[in-house]
Motif scaffolding. Structure first.
Motif, PDB file in Angstrom:
ATOM      1  N   HIS A 260      -4.042   8.405 -10.076  1.00 44.51           N
ATOM      2  CA  HIS A 260      -4.852   7.864  -8.991  1.00 44.51           C
ATOM      3  C   HIS A 260      -5.398   6.470  -9.288  1.00 44.51           C
ATOM      4  O   HIS A 260      -6.471   6.102  -8.823  1.00 44.51           O
ATOM      5  CB  HIS A 260      -5.986   8.826  -8.659  1.00 44.51           C
ATOM      6  CG  HIS A 260      -5.490  10.171  -8.216  1.00 44.51           C
ATOM      7  ND1 HIS A 260      -4.873  10.378  -7.002  1.00 44.51           N
ATOM      8  CD2 HIS A 260      -5.478  11.379  -8.860  1.00 44.51           C
ATOM      9  CE1 HIS A 260      -4.526  11.644  -6.888  1.00 44.51           C
ATOM     10  NE2 HIS A 260      -4.875  12.278  -8.006  1.00 44.51           N
TER      11      HIS A 260
ATOM     12  N   HIS B 295      -4.715   2.131  -9.210  1.00 41.48           N
ATOM     13  CA  HIS B 295      -4.293   1.204  -8.163  1.00 41.48           C
ATOM     14  C   HIS B 295      -3.589   0.002  -8.769  1.00 41.48           C
ATOM     15  O   HIS B 295      -3.791  -0.342  -9.934  1.00 41.48           O
ATOM     16  CB  HIS B 295      -5.500   0.728  -7.341  1.00 41.48           C
ATOM     17  CG  HIS B 295      -6.217   1.825  -6.622  1.00 41.48           C
ATOM     18  ND1 HIS B 295      -5.873   2.232  -5.348  1.00 41.48           N
ATOM     19  CD2 HIS B 295      -7.245   2.625  -7.015  1.00 41.48           C
ATOM     20  CE1 HIS B 295      -6.666   3.222  -4.977  1.00 41.48           C
ATOM     21  NE2 HIS B 295      -7.512   3.491  -5.969  1.00 41.48           N
TER      22      HIS B 295
ATOM     23  N   GLU C  28       2.314   2.069  -3.446  1.00 44.42           N
ATOM     24  CA  GLU C  28       1.310   2.686  -4.322  1.00 44.42           C
ATOM     25  C   GLU C  28       1.096   4.148  -3.939  1.00 44.42           C
ATOM     26  O   GLU C  28       0.993   5.015  -4.821  1.00 44.42           O
ATOM     27  CB  GLU C  28      -0.002   1.910  -4.232  1.00 44.42           C
ATOM     28  CG  GLU C  28       0.046   0.525  -4.849  1.00 44.42           C
ATOM     29  CD  GLU C  28      -1.304  -0.156  -4.810  1.00 44.42           C
ATOM     30  OE1 GLU C  28      -2.226   0.324  -5.503  1.00 44.42           O
ATOM     31  OE2 GLU C  28      -1.442  -1.159  -4.078  1.00 44.42           O
ATOM     32  N   ASP C  29       1.012   4.426  -2.647  1.00 47.63           N
ATOM     33  CA  ASP C  29       0.828   5.810  -2.206  1.00 47.63           C
ATOM     34  C   ASP C  29       1.994   6.688  -2.654  1.00 47.63           C
ATOM     35  O   ASP C  29       1.801   7.834  -3.085  1.00 47.63           O
ATOM     36  CB  ASP C  29       0.702   5.866  -0.685  1.00 47.63           C
ATOM     37  CG  ASP C  29      -0.633   5.332  -0.186  1.00 47.63           C
ATOM     38  OD1 ASP C  29      -1.577   5.261  -0.995  1.00 47.63           O
ATOM     39  OD2 ASP C  29      -0.722   4.974   1.008  1.00 47.63           O
TER      40      ASP C  29
ATOM     41  N   ARG D 217       1.639   7.273  -6.409  1.00 45.83           N
ATOM     42  CA  ARG D 217       0.510   8.174  -6.701  1.00 45.83           C
ATOM     43  C   ARG D 217       0.848   9.615  -6.348  1.00 45.83           C
ATOM     44  O   ARG D 217       0.551  10.552  -7.096  1.00 45.83           O
ATOM     45  CB  ARG D 217      -0.737   7.704  -5.943  1.00 45.83           C
ATOM     46  CG  ARG D 217      -1.492   6.577  -6.635  1.00 45.83           C
ATOM     47  CD  ARG D 217      -2.865   6.380  -6.009  1.00 45.83           C
ATOM     48  NE  ARG D 217      -2.756   5.826  -4.669  1.00 45.83           N
ATOM     49  CZ  ARG D 217      -2.855   4.520  -4.374  1.00 45.83           C
ATOM     50  NH1 ARG D 217      -3.037   3.644  -5.357  1.00 45.83           N
ATOM     51  NH2 ARG D 217      -2.766   4.099  -3.146  1.00 45.83           N
ATOM     52  N   THR D 218       1.486   9.824  -5.203  1.00 49.73           N
ATOM     53  CA  THR D 218       1.872  11.166  -4.786  1.00 49.73           C
ATOM     54  C   THR D 218       2.890  11.766  -5.742  1.00 49.73           C
ATOM     55  O   THR D 218       2.820  12.955  -6.096  1.00 49.73           O
ATOM     56  CB  THR D 218       2.450  11.130  -3.355  1.00 49.73           C
ATOM     57  OG1 THR D 218       1.449  10.637  -2.460  1.00 49.73           O
ATOM     58  CG2 THR D 218       2.897  12.520  -2.915  1.00 49.73           C
TER      59      THR D 218
ATOM     60  N   LYS E 264       0.823  -1.211   0.000  1.00 49.44           N
ATOM     61  CA  LYS E 264       0.000   0.000   0.000  1.00 49.44           C
ATOM     62  C   LYS E 264       0.855   1.258   0.000  1.00 49.44           C
ATOM     63  O   LYS E 264       0.560   2.239  -0.697  1.00 49.44           O
ATOM     64  CB  LYS E 264      -0.920  -0.009   1.229  1.00 49.44           C
ATOM     65  CG  LYS E 264      -2.020  -1.065   1.186  1.00 49.44           C
ATOM     66  CD  LYS E 264      -2.884  -1.003   2.432  1.00 49.44           C
ATOM     67  CE  LYS E 264      -4.017  -2.022   2.383  1.00 49.44           C
ATOM     68  NZ  LYS E 264      -4.844  -1.984   3.609  1.00 49.44           N
ATOM     69  N   ARG E 265       1.924   1.236   0.784  1.00 55.47           N
ATOM     70  CA  ARG E 265       2.782   2.416   0.882  1.00 55.47           C
ATOM     71  C   ARG E 265       3.463   2.716  -0.441  1.00 55.47           C
ATOM     72  O   ARG E 265       3.597   3.884  -0.827  1.00 55.47           O
ATOM     73  CB  ARG E 265       3.824   2.223   1.988  1.00 55.47           C
ATOM     74  CG  ARG E 265       4.642   3.466   2.283  1.00 55.47           C
ATOM     75  CD  ARG E 265       5.615   3.240   3.428  1.00 55.47           C
ATOM     76  NE  ARG E 265       4.921   2.975   4.680  1.00 55.47           N
ATOM     77  CZ  ARG E 265       5.563   2.706   5.833  1.00 55.47           C
ATOM     78  NH1 ARG E 265       6.895   2.684   5.867  1.00 55.47           N
ATOM     79  NH2 ARG E 265       4.882   2.473   6.937  1.00 55.47           N
TER      80      ARG E 265
END
Length: 277
Positions: free
Chosen positions: A196, A198, A186-187, A190-191, A183-184
């Protein structure tokens, strides 16, 4: 435990009479000290210990958890220990020691004089190390193949700083650490890109096609494609399964998966924006 007398540094490992602890201590030493050069098998009748030396002159004592002359865990452990030293290409010789000297070794009280004395002893000839291995050859081969006595550890020196906390969490809760790592990542992407999507769609959009935002400064486009496939393949093969169902897995698989995720973090850190290339 370290003991210093005059000059030599000696680390005492394992417990006398407990084969498993001595085998595990030997494997940990082999894994964490690549500069080991010499190993002496110290024999007192049918009881055995090891004295190892590295390039810097540090000595590692594996207490007398090994035996010989009968069928049992002690002789099998000795056969495994000798086979491991051979596998690591560490020259091993055998000498005879007295009961008094073995007791000093087991009580962590060898002096510099004792260590010098040990290395001055006559090497046993003809070599009989294989005689200790031969009765357990098939069991030893299977055990070494499984690598069961090596400690499972994450190599912190190559862990990306952004998931170092998850490497620590991994020791208590591997599944949670792995999920958070996916998850991190991907974040972070994305940042960085303001895309946006997945999972695999995110990485495909960020790294592939004419509108790709990130790439790597490498000479061959096939290398770029291969790196992108690592991201999408890892998420398809591991992340999706972990996110959607309980996985029937062992700890070794989880260690391998964490190191795979770590590689993705390292590759992401190396990626550059298309505009700055």
């Amino acid at each position: 435990m370290f003991q210093t007398q005059n000059y030599y540094y000696v680390e005492y490992l394992g417990y006398a009479g407990i084969t498993l602890s001595c085998l595990q201590s030997l494997c940990k030493t082999l894994q964490t000290h690549s500069d080991l050069t010499t190993a002496l098998l110290l024999t007192n009748d049918q009881v055995h210990a090891f004295l190892l030396k590295d390039d810097s002159g540090t000595y590692y004592v594996i207490r007398s958890g090994f035996t010989s002359g009968y069928s049992g865990e002690g002789p099998k452990g000795l056969a495994i220990a000798l086979s491991l030293l051979k596998r690591h290409q560490i020259e091993t010789e055998e000498i005879l020691v007295s009961t008094k000297l073995l007791n000093k070794l087991n009580s962590s009280s060898l002096s510099d004089h004792d260590i010098d004395f040990i290395f001055q002893q006559k090497i046993i000839r003809p070599i009989r190390l294989h005689d200790y291995i031969y009765p357990f050859e098939s069991e030893v081969a299977q055990t070494i193949k499984l690598k069961r006595y090596y400690p499972l550890e994450l190599p912190y020196s190559i862990i990306d700083d952004r998931i170092f906390d998850l490497a620590l969490l991994f020791m208590q809760d591997p599944d949670s650490a792995l999920i958070k790592a996916y998850k991190r990542l991907e974040d972070i992407v994305r940042t960085r890109t303001d895309i946006h999507e997945h999972s695999t769609r995110l990485f495909a959009q960020v790294f592939q096609g004419e509108n790709a935002l990130l790439t790597w400064d490498v000479p061959d486009s096939a290398e770029i494609k291969g790196r992108v496939n690592l991201f999408t393949g890892a998420y398809m093969a591991f992340r999706n399964a972990r996110a959607h169902r309980e996985k029937d897995e062992n700890l070794i698989h989880q260690y391998r998966e964490f190191l795979l995720i770590n590689e993705l973090y390292l590759l992401e850190a190396e990626a550059i924006t298309i505009e700055s290339k």
